[in-house]
Design a protein around this motif. Sequence first.
Motif, PDB file in Angstrom:
ATOM      1  N   GLU A  82      46.263  88.408  57.083  1.00 20.31           N
ATOM      2  CA  GLU A  82      45.829  89.377  58.086  1.00 20.31           C
ATOM      3  C   GLU A  82      46.945  89.493  59.127  1.00 20.31           C
ATOM      4  O   GLU A  82      47.292  88.503  59.767  1.00 20.31           O
ATOM      5  CB  GLU A  82      44.536  88.897  58.740  1.00 20.31           C
ATOM      6  CG  GLU A  82      43.927  89.859  59.726  1.00 20.31           C
ATOM      7  CD  GLU A  82      42.650  89.300  60.318  1.00 20.31           C
ATOM      8  OE1 GLU A  82      42.548  89.274  61.557  1.00 20.31           O
ATOM      9  OE2 GLU A  82      41.774  88.877  59.546  1.00 20.31           O
ATOM     10  N   PRO A  83      47.535  90.684  59.293  1.00 25.13           N
ATOM     11  CA  PRO A  83      48.652  90.823  60.231  1.00 25.13           C
ATOM     12  C   PRO A  83      48.217  90.632  61.687  1.00 25.13           C
ATOM     13  O   PRO A  83      47.040  90.779  62.024  1.00 25.13           O
ATOM     14  CB  PRO A  83      49.163  92.241  59.988  1.00 25.13           C
ATOM     15  CG  PRO A  83      48.062  92.958  59.307  1.00 25.13           C
ATOM     16  CD  PRO A  83      47.203  91.941  58.636  1.00 25.13           C
ATOM     17  N   ILE A  84      49.174  90.334  62.531  1.00 24.98           N
ATOM     18  CA  ILE A  84      48.934  90.184  63.963  1.00 24.98           C
ATOM     19  C   ILE A  84      48.673  91.569  64.545  1.00 24.98           C
ATOM     20  O   ILE A  84      49.480  92.480  64.391  1.00 24.98           O
ATOM     21  CB  ILE A  84      50.147  89.534  64.664  1.00 24.98           C
ATOM     22  CG1 ILE A  84      50.362  88.137  64.123  1.00 24.98           C
ATOM     23  CG2 ILE A  84      49.956  89.525  66.169  1.00 24.98           C
ATOM     24  CD1 ILE A  84      51.647  87.487  64.608  1.00 24.98           C
ATOM     25  N   LYS A  85      47.536  91.717  65.204  1.00 27.78           N
ATOM     26  CA  LYS A  85      47.199  93.002  65.821  1.00 27.78           C
ATOM     27  C   LYS A  85      47.693  93.068  67.256  1.00 27.78           C
ATOM     28  O   LYS A  85      48.204  94.080  67.695  1.00 27.78           O
ATOM     29  CB  LYS A  85      45.693  93.220  65.754  1.00 27.78           C
ATOM     30  CG  LYS A  85      45.179  93.345  64.337  1.00 27.78           C
ATOM     31  CD  LYS A  85      43.683  93.539  64.299  1.00 27.78           C
ATOM     32  CE  LYS A  85      43.246  93.627  62.854  1.00 27.78           C
ATOM     33  NZ  LYS A  85      42.515  92.491  62.399  1.00 27.78           N
ATOM     34  N   ASN A  86      47.519  91.982  67.984  1.00 25.80           N
ATOM     35  CA  ASN A  86      47.963  91.904  69.374  1.00 25.80           C
ATOM     36  C   ASN A  86      48.543  90.516  69.595  1.00 25.80           C
ATOM     37  O   ASN A  86      47.801  89.547  69.653  1.00 25.80           O
ATOM     38  CB  ASN A  86      46.783  92.157  70.323  1.00 25.80           C
ATOM     39  CG  ASN A  86      47.213  92.147  71.767  1.00 25.80           C
ATOM     40  OD1 ASN A  86      48.287  91.683  72.112  1.00 25.80           O
ATOM     41  ND2 ASN A  86      46.354  92.655  72.632  1.00 25.80           N
ATOM     42  N   PRO A  87      49.868  90.395  69.730  1.00 23.06           N
ATOM     43  CA  PRO A  87      50.499  89.070  69.833  1.00 23.06           C
ATOM     44  C   PRO A  87      50.002  88.224  71.008  1.00 23.06           C
ATOM     45  O   PRO A  87      50.127  87.015  70.993  1.00 23.06           O
ATOM     46  CB  PRO A  87      51.980  89.381  69.991  1.00 23.06           C
ATOM     47  CG  PRO A  87      52.151  90.824  69.750  1.00 23.06           C
ATOM     48  CD  PRO A  87      50.821  91.469  69.770  1.00 23.06           C
ATOM     49  N   LYS A  88      49.433  88.856  72.036  1.00 18.41           N
ATOM     50  CA  LYS A  88      48.936  88.097  73.183  1.00 18.41           C
ATOM     51  C   LYS A  88      47.549  87.511  72.922  1.00 18.41           C
ATOM     52  O   LYS A  88      47.124  86.613  73.622  1.00 18.41           O
ATOM     53  CB  LYS A  88      48.888  88.987  74.418  1.00 18.41           C
ATOM     54  CG  LYS A  88      50.259  89.406  74.897  1.00 18.41           C
ATOM     55  CD  LYS A  88      50.156  90.247  76.138  1.00 18.41           C
ATOM     56  CE  LYS A  88      51.549  90.649  76.600  1.00 18.41           C
ATOM     57  NZ  LYS A  88      51.501  91.486  77.789  1.00 18.41           N
ATOM     58  N   GLU A  89      46.842  88.045  71.920  1.00 13.91           N
ATOM     59  CA  GLU A  89      45.465  87.624  71.717  1.00 13.91           C
ATOM     60  C   GLU A  89      45.174  86.958  70.376  1.00 13.91           C
ATOM     61  O   GLU A  89      44.203  86.245  70.238  1.00 13.91           O
ATOM     62  CB  GLU A  89      44.529  88.833  71.869  1.00 13.91           C
ATOM     63  CG  GLU A  89      44.539  89.401  73.261  1.00 13.91           C
ATOM     64  CD  GLU A  89      43.642  90.618  73.395  1.00 13.91           C
ATOM     65  OE1 GLU A  89      42.966  90.992  72.419  1.00 13.91           O
ATOM     66  OE2 GLU A  89      43.630  91.197  74.485  1.00 13.91           O
ATOM     67  N   ASP A  90      45.975  87.232  69.355  1.00  8.46           N
ATOM     68  CA  ASP A  90      45.691  86.614  68.063  1.00  8.46           C
ATOM     69  C   ASP A  90      46.975  86.257  67.322  1.00  8.46           C
ATOM     70  O   ASP A  90      48.046  86.691  67.688  1.00  8.46           O
ATOM     71  CB  ASP A  90      44.778  87.515  67.209  1.00  8.46           C
ATOM     72  CG  ASP A  90      45.519  88.608  66.485  1.00  8.46           C
ATOM     73  OD1 ASP A  90      46.167  88.282  65.472  1.00  8.46           O
ATOM     74  OD2 ASP A  90      45.432  89.780  66.889  1.00  8.46           O
ATOM     75  N   PHE A  91      46.835  85.447  66.301  1.00  7.65           N
ATOM     76  CA  PHE A  91      47.983  84.981  65.532  1.00  7.65           C
ATOM     77  C   PHE A  91      47.986  85.524  64.111  1.00  7.65           C
ATOM     78  O   PHE A  91      48.827  85.164  63.309  1.00  7.65           O
ATOM     79  CB  PHE A  91      48.006  83.447  65.478  1.00  7.65           C
ATOM     80  CG  PHE A  91      48.122  82.804  66.828  1.00  7.65           C
ATOM     81  CD1 PHE A  91      49.323  82.801  67.506  1.00  7.65           C
ATOM     82  CD2 PHE A  91      47.021  82.230  67.422  1.00  7.65           C
ATOM     83  CE1 PHE A  91      49.439  82.221  68.766  1.00  7.65           C
ATOM     84  CE2 PHE A  91      47.122  81.642  68.677  1.00  7.65           C
ATOM     85  CZ  PHE A  91      48.329  81.642  69.348  1.00  7.65           C
ATOM     86  N   GLY A  92      47.019  86.369  63.782  1.00 11.49           N
ATOM     87  CA  GLY A  92      46.907  86.835  62.410  1.00 11.49           C
ATOM     88  C   GLY A  92      46.454  85.676  61.534  1.00 11.49           C
ATOM     89  O   GLY A  92      46.052  84.620  62.028  1.00 11.49           O
ATOM     90  N   LYS A  93      46.529  85.861  60.220  1.00 12.21           N
ATOM     91  CA  LYS A  93      46.175  84.775  59.305  1.00 12.21           C
ATOM     92  C   LYS A  93      47.245  84.678  58.232  1.00 12.21           C
ATOM     93  O   LYS A  93      47.649  85.681  57.651  1.00 12.21           O
ATOM     94  CB  LYS A  93      44.817  85.026  58.665  1.00 12.21           C
ATOM     95  CG  LYS A  93      43.678  84.896  59.638  1.00 12.21           C
ATOM     96  CD  LYS A  93      42.351  85.018  58.953  1.00 12.21           C
ATOM     97  CE  LYS A  93      41.250  84.900  59.990  1.00 12.21           C
ATOM     98  NZ  LYS A  93      39.934  85.086  59.413  1.00 12.21           N
TER      99      LYS A  93
END
Length: 77
Positions: free
Chosen positions: A42-53
């Motif tokens: 799962e790609p990073i959608k917002n680098p400040k809030e999630d890390f993707g998978k």
Amino acid sequence: MQTLLRILDKVKQLGKEYHCFHQEIPPTGAGTRRYMLYKIIEPIKNPKEDFGKQEWISKPMPALEFETYIDKLKDEQ
């Protein structure tokens, strides 16, 4: 450096969701470089809030062993 470039090129051929993590093990340097393969689930959608998978596909391996592993994966695709 030739080996590193060759390995990165082979990883790129697997597809854009595959990536290579590589690092030298200090203090000995290039002869102790290890490689790991991972796949973006799962790609990073917002680098400040999630890390993707990401899914780690391989254990740390030296260059020649890792290159053989990549070649087998390419043949399976």
